[in-house]
Structure formats: C-alpha cells, structure tokens
Design a protein around this motif. Structure first.
Motif, short mmCIF file in Angstrom:
data_model
loop_
_atom_site.label_atom_id
_atom_site.label_comp_id
_atom_site.label_asym_id
_atom_site.label_seq_id
_atom_site.Cartn_x
_atom_site.Cartn_y
_atom_site.Cartn_z
N GLY A 141 -20.06 -28.99 19.90
CA GLY A 141 -20.25 -27.74 20.63
C GLY A 141 -18.98 -26.94 20.82
O GLY A 141 -18.89 -26.13 21.76
N SER A 142 -18.01 -27.12 19.96
CA SER A 142 -16.76 -26.37 20.08
C SER A 142 -16.99 -24.89 19.80
O SER A 142 -17.85 -24.51 19.01
N ASP A 143 -16.22 -24.05 20.48
CA ASP A 143 -16.28 -22.60 20.27
C ASP A 143 -14.91 -22.14 19.78
O ASP A 143 -13.92 -22.26 20.48
N PRO A 209 -21.61 -17.99 18.34
CA PRO A 209 -21.55 -17.96 16.87
C PRO A 209 -21.08 -19.26 16.23
O PRO A 209 -20.87 -19.30 15.02
N THR A 210 -20.89 -20.32 17.03
CA THR A 210 -20.27 -21.54 16.53
C THR A 210 -20.94 -22.06 15.26
O THR A 210 -20.28 -22.35 14.26
N ARG A 211 -22.27 -22.17 15.28
CA ARG A 211 -22.97 -22.79 14.15
C ARG A 211 -22.78 -21.99 12.86
O ARG A 211 -22.49 -22.57 11.81
N VAL A 212 -22.92 -20.69 12.92
CA VAL A 212 -22.82 -19.91 11.68
C VAL A 212 -21.36 -19.71 11.26
O VAL A 212 -21.08 -19.54 10.08
N TYR A 213 -20.45 -19.75 12.23
CA TYR A 213 -19.04 -19.54 11.86
C TYR A 213 -18.45 -20.79 11.22
O TYR A 213 -17.74 -20.71 10.22
N TYR A 214 -18.74 -21.95 11.78
CA TYR A 214 -18.21 -23.20 11.25
C TYR A 214 -19.02 -23.74 10.06
O TYR A 214 -18.51 -24.53 9.27
N GLY A 215 -20.27 -23.35 9.94
CA GLY A 215 -21.15 -23.94 8.93
C GLY A 215 -20.69 -23.66 7.51
O GLY A 215 -20.29 -22.54 7.18
N THR A 216 -20.76 -24.67 6.66
CA THR A 216 -20.34 -24.50 5.26
C THR A 216 -21.24 -23.50 4.54
O THR A 216 -20.75 -22.57 3.89
N GLY A 217 -22.55 -23.66 4.65
CA GLY A 217 -23.46 -22.78 3.95
C GLY A 217 -23.42 -21.35 4.45
O GLY A 217 -23.47 -20.39 3.67
N THR A 218 -23.33 -21.18 5.76
CA THR A 218 -23.33 -19.84 6.33
C THR A 218 -21.99 -19.14 6.20
O THR A 218 -21.91 -17.93 6.43
N TRP A 268 -9.11 -4.57 15.11
CA TRP A 268 -10.19 -4.09 15.97
C TRP A 268 -11.49 -4.89 15.93
O TRP A 268 -12.39 -4.60 16.71
N MET A 269 -11.67 -5.87 15.08
CA MET A 269 -12.97 -6.55 14.99
C MET A 269 -12.99 -7.79 15.88
O MET A 269 -12.42 -8.83 15.54
N PRO A 270 -13.66 -7.73 17.03
CA PRO A 270 -13.66 -8.89 17.94
C PRO A 270 -14.56 -10.00 17.44
O PRO A 270 -15.64 -9.75 16.88
N GLY A 271 -14.15 -11.22 17.64
CA GLY A 271 -14.95 -12.35 17.21
C GLY A 271 -16.16 -12.60 18.07
O GLY A 271 -17.02 -13.41 17.72
N THR A 272 -16.28 -11.89 19.20
CA THR A 272 -17.41 -12.08 20.10
C THR A 272 -18.53 -11.09 19.85
O THR A 272 -19.59 -11.20 20.47
N ALA A 273 -18.33 -10.11 18.96
CA ALA A 273 -19.35 -9.10 18.71
C ALA A 273 -20.36 -9.61 17.68
O ALA A 273 -19.99 -10.24 16.69
N GLU A 274 -21.63 -9.30 17.90
CA GLU A 274 -22.67 -9.77 16.98
C GLU A 274 -22.53 -9.13 15.61
O GLU A 274 -22.82 -9.77 14.59
N TRP A 275 -22.06 -7.86 15.55
CA TRP A 275 -21.95 -7.20 14.24
C TRP A 275 -20.90 -7.85 13.36
O TRP A 275 -20.90 -7.67 12.15
#
Length: 634
Positions: A141-143, A209-218, A268-275
């Motif tokens: 569950g790391s962020d 966003p942890t799962r999609v950011y760390y995931g190999t496939g995503t 300018w691109m924050p890592g917390t924004a959904e876009w």
C-alpha cells in the motif's frame, strides 16, 4: 538538389536492410537522460519546486525501450540471431554491481541512523534484489507521492519495471517480433502501447494512483512506445541528403517543442491530479519519442545541443545518480530531524544530498560500473585476487575492497535483524485505532439538560460526533482526554465524499450527536455539494465544525478555501483552522508533513477545542414565534 535525391524519403517507405548500422550510438540520448535524472532529483530533493519532476522516470522508460529494441534488432541483422544469454549477461554487468554497492552501503548507514528508515527493510531489499520492488510497494500500500514511512528504496520501483521488461521483451522479440511482417510488428507494438495507456487511465482509483503508477502493465506504455520507435526507425537513413529538407526542418522544430513541453510538464504536472494518469504521463511518453525522433535526424541541431559535455557526463552517470539520490536524502532527513521545512534548512538538506549523490555516482561509475561492464565479473575478480599477491597500492586496494564488502554485508545483516515492525506514524494511527476499539458503542442522541452544571454543551464529549481520516486517528487519545465520551469515527484514506452517507447512517440509527466535527480534507478534493448535503442531514438543530487540512498535496489550498467559505456562510458552522495553527510547528509533524506525534496531536485537539468554544459563545437564535409580537415596519 537532384531529382534522385529529392525523391528519396526516409526509410519509412522502405523495407530494405538499414543503410547504417543500428548499433551506432544515437547522439543526444545521454543529454536526454541527463534531463530525466535532473528533474527526478529536483522533484525528490526540493519538494514543491518541480512538482512534475517524477516524469523523468517515464522519459527513461521510452529511452530504455528504444535502446534495448534497437540493440536486439541490430544483433539479429548482424548475426542472424539473438543470443539471450549474452543480452542478459550484459544487462547484469550494467545493473547489478552499482545496485549491490548501493544496497550494502545504505543499509549499513541506515543501521546507524536507526528509527523509521529501517521499517520494512527486509521486504525492500528482497524487492530490490529480485527486481520486484514495484509489486512489493503495491502489496504494502505504498504511495509514491506520500511519505508516511520513509521507504529507503522506493525509487527502485522503476528499476524493477525496466528489468521485468529486459527479461521478457528479448524473448518476445526472438519468438514473435522478428518472425512477423514489418507492418504487423508496428500494429502489434502500437496496440500494446495503447492498451497499457488506456489501462492506466481506466483502472485509476481516484485519490490513490499507487496501483496504476507502480504496475508493470499499466506503466509499460513508455517502454513499448520506445520499442515501436526502434522498429519504425530501423530502416531510416543516416545520410543527411537522403532526408528531405522539409522533413529535417519539421522534425527539428518538433523535437525542440517536445523538449520544451517536457520541461513545462516537469514544472506544472502534479502527481496527485487525475489527468496525470489519463493523458499526462502518456503525453510525456509521446513527447519523449518525438525528441528521440528528432535526435535521429542526421546532423540534428537538437542532438548537438543535447551532446554538450556536461549533459553527456551526467547522462553517462544517470543510472548511479538515480540509484543514490533517494536513499541518501532519506538517510539525511532521518539523521538531521531538526532540518525541517519550518527551519528554512530543507533546501540545504537537498543540496547536501545532491552533492553526496554526484560523488557516490561518479565513484561507482569509475571504479565499479565501468570495469565490470567492460571486462566482466570474472576479469575484475581475477584482478582483485591478483592484488593480494602484489606489493604496494594493489594489495591496499584489494584489502580495502574486501573490508568494505565485509563491513557492508555485516551491517546489512544486522540492520535486517534489528528492523522495527512499523514507523512512528503507523504506531500513532494503530494506537488511535486500538483506542477506538476499546470505546463503547455510541449511545442514541443525548438531550441537553439546561439545568445540569458543567461545561457548555459544545465542550462536553458526550455531545460530540467526530468523523475523520488518519489524521484524526493519530489524535484519538488526545481527543478522548480533552472530550471524555466523544464519539469518533475515523479511518485511513477516508475522503469528504463519504461523509453524507456516514452521517445519514448515524442519524438513522439515532446516534448522531448535537455537534458534528468533520476532518476529511487530507485525502482528496471536496465538493460544495457534499458539504451542503452534510448540513442538510444534520439539520438546523445541530452544529458543525469543519477542520482544514495540512498536507503537501495539490488539492489542499482549494480544500481549505472551500471549508473557510462554507463556515463563513452559515451561523451554525464553525471553522477549526488546523492548517494555520500548525504552520509555526511543522517540525512537530512526521516526515510526510501530514501526521504527528503527541505534541502535534495536542495542537490539533486545541484547534478543534477553540472552534467549539466559539460556537458555545454565540448567542442563541431568537424564537420566531416570539418575533410575531414585535412591531413590523409599515
């Protein structure tokens, strides 16, 4: 220009053997690596200065996918086959020596620093040596964008993704890619890239966003896009005259604009924004591919600019710089806890970490990475063994290397044995959870007794329902001491969007008390509609306290503005300004600048207490029925 020259297009239109060997070095890639590692280091060592610097990892992905595929295709064109053993051996020479030194040195230093830096060390080391760090951090569950626990090797998640690609991709190239027609290769790689990019966007959990950011496939779209570019560019000519002038000029401008776009997104691109995950990172991969394409143009001005000696020097050592910068920074922050953001020394700490990183990476490159990559493990081991039989500096060097390896191994082993089970923040949160579990179930809504002596209704714990997230959990013991009998419902990662349903459930069960305290701004943006729904559910006979949030996250300013405006709008709503109250005391917060220990919990509780006192001091509303007897203006 002659007719024959004018009509020759780049190799996109040809399917012949490459006119130049694809193994030749691509000018400008070291400079692009330098940019990538610079923005990542700035993102980590100067928090808030380069909010999108993490995108450097995605630049690395595209560069790696391009280079690896280019080398594999070149080997097949040159020899008629691909030797998987030789490829993996070269990758091991390139990656393992620097990684081993990093792990031994920093784990040993962590032993002497102690505390939270040792939390989860065993799992992190296992993930590092098996190149599965990204999956380890998903499982725990790391962020990546939070710092609840100072994970020493968090940055190795990207190395794990790349290594998984290095293991699988050569097999696919050998068994599939080189056996199908060129158009099919392009379509297949394009489809894989689009599928990965869509998976990141569609599987994103808002606020996490942890799962999609760390995931190999995503997160593989950068690697596959680089591979696609390598396949497409395999037949491009290395002779300038075989490129139309218009194409050279257009690609030159496109590359410059793409590089400027990467710089802008890094700022300018924050890592917390959904876009960011629904187009932002995918755009970074495309822009990087455009820069590489521009660098492939013969005599490219962009490539010449990226070939400046300082950029090449940093780019050649970018792997070591990336490895070292984060563990060094974590260890320095843990060793110098007084150098917090509120002391003005945070930037100095980042500067020291950067200097140590560059020195460590340079030494690693000179004495470890280069010799082993050039000569191999066996040759280096033989030279080390021969040093014991020679007098003078050779024996000193061999002895020193042996002692350092033994000391690092022993230090790492002791660190593994002595690692704590959890961090201080986790301990505080679990302490709050245990305190809640020991609290009796809430009673039905109590009625205020006007004749009963004691504190005002708003200051009596049995009249208060408090709903919050992990910040409130960390303050449970202090809240219970300040307001005996308070009803607390707090959970990790909770957001304001769930508050209406929670409050409605309490009201339906007859357990909602006269005063409601909401502290739910830490984990995501809030909507005015959710606040209005809360006010409607509690009704006009209850009072509401909303608590502002403190966190180094992009949505916090908007959250606090909306809470303040909402409290100002209604008489029965009061603001507990935790954000303002804690600013002079940021040193009392944990490293994540969100949670706290006993002192911070006291400040948090006092902030709520002051808001309740302000509510208690308000004069009662006049009886509307009594107002009917008053004279009315004519």
């Amino acid at each position: 220009m002659t007719a024959s020259t004018r009509n020759v297009a780049p190799a996109l239109a040809r399917d012949s053997t490459p006119s130049a060997p694809a193994t030749s070095r691509v000018a400008g890639l070291d400079g692009l690596r330098a940019f990538a590692v610079a923005v990542v280091v700035a993102f980590h060592l100067t928090p808030g200065a380069v909010v999108g610097g993490y995108l450097g990892v995605d630049v690395f992905f595209v560069v790696s996918g391009f280079i690896i595929t280019r080398l594999l295709l070149a080997e097949r064109a040159r020899t008629g086959g691909i030797r998987l053993g030789g490829f993996w051996r070269r990758r091991a020479r390139r990656l393992l020596p620097a990684l081993a030194v990093l792990l031994l040195v920093t784990s040993t230093v962590a032993l002497f620093v102690g505390g939270d830096v040792l939390v989860g060390l065993g799992g992190q080391l296992f993930g590092a040596v098996t190149f599965s760090s990204n999956w380890y951090y998903i499982a725990t569950g790391s962020d990546y964008f939070a710092e609840t626990a100072p994970e020493l090797y968090r940055n190795l998640w990207s190395l794990a993704v790349e290594e998984q690609f290095y293991l699988l991709w050569p097999v696919l190239v050998l068994l599939v890619i080189v056996r199908i027609a060129r158009p099919t290769r392009i379509v297949l790689l394009a489809a894989a890239t689009v599928a990965s990019a869509l998976a990141m966007a569609l599987l994103l959990t808002p606020g996490d966003p942890t799962r999609v950011y760390y995931g190999t496939g995503t997160h593989a779209f950068g690697l596959t896009l680089g591979a696609l570019l390598a396949v497409v560019s395999q037949w491009w000519s290395a002779r300038p005259l075989e490129w139309p002038r218009a194409a050279r000029r257009a690609l030159g401008w496109a590359g410059a604009v793409a590089l400027a776009g990467l710089v802008a997104l890094a700022v300018w691109m924050p890592g917390t924004a959904e876009w960011t995950y629904s187009g932002g990172l995918q755009g970074v991969a495309v822009l990087t591919a455009v820069v590489i394409t521009a660098a492939l143009v013969p005599a490219s001005p962009l490539a010449r600019g990226l070939e400046l000696p300082p950029l090449r020097w940093v780019g050649e050592r970018s792997y070591g710089i990336y490895l070292w910068h984060w563990p060094v920074f974590v260890l320095l922050v843990a060793a110098l806890p007084s150098w917090r953001a509120d002391t003005g020394l945070a930037w100095a700490l980042g500067g020291i970490a950067a200097a140590v990183t560059v020195v460590a990476a340079a030494l690693s490159y000179r004495f470890i990475e280069t010799p082993i990559r050039r000569d191999g493990f066996r040759a280096v081991a033989r030279r080390w063994a021969a040093g014991w039989r020679r007098p003078g500096r050779a024996v000193v060097a061999s002895a020193t290397a042996t002692l350092l390896v033994l000391a690092g191994t022993a230090g790492t082993a002791i660190a593994l044995v002595t690692q704590p089970a959890e961090s201080e923040v986790q301990q505080r949160i679990e302490e709050g959870q245990r305190a809640l579990e020991q609290t009796p179930s809430p009673s039905p809504t109590p009625t205020a007794d006007a004749e009963q002596p004691g504190p005002p209704v708003q200051l009596r714990g049995d009249q208060i329902t408090a709903i919050g997230d992990s910040v409130m959990l960390a303050a449970v013991p202090e809240l219970q001491a300040a307001f005996p009998g308070i009803q607390i419902d707090a959970a990790v990662s909770r957001q304001m969007s769930v508050a209406p349903d929670l409050i409605q459930g309490l009201r339906d069960a007859g357990a909602l008390r006269p005063v409601v305290v909401l502290a739910l701004g830490t984990n995501g943006s809030i909507s005015v509609d959710a606040l209005e729904r809360v006010r409607q559910i509690i009704g006009p006979d209850r009072e509401l306290v909303v608590v502002t949030a403190q966190a180094p996250r992009g949505w916090i300013p908007t959250v606090n503005q909306r809470l303040a405006a909402f409290a100002w709008q209604y008489r029965n709503v009061e603001l507990a300004d935790w954000y303002t109250a804690v600013q002079p005391h940021l040193g009392e917060l944990a490293r994540d600048q969100v949670h706290f220990g006993h002192v911070g919990a006291g400040i948090f509780t006092a902030t709520i207490q002051e808001a309740l006192q302000r509510l208690a001091a308000l004069p009662p509303l006049r009886d509307e029925a009594a107002d009917e007897s008053l004279p009315r203006p004519v």
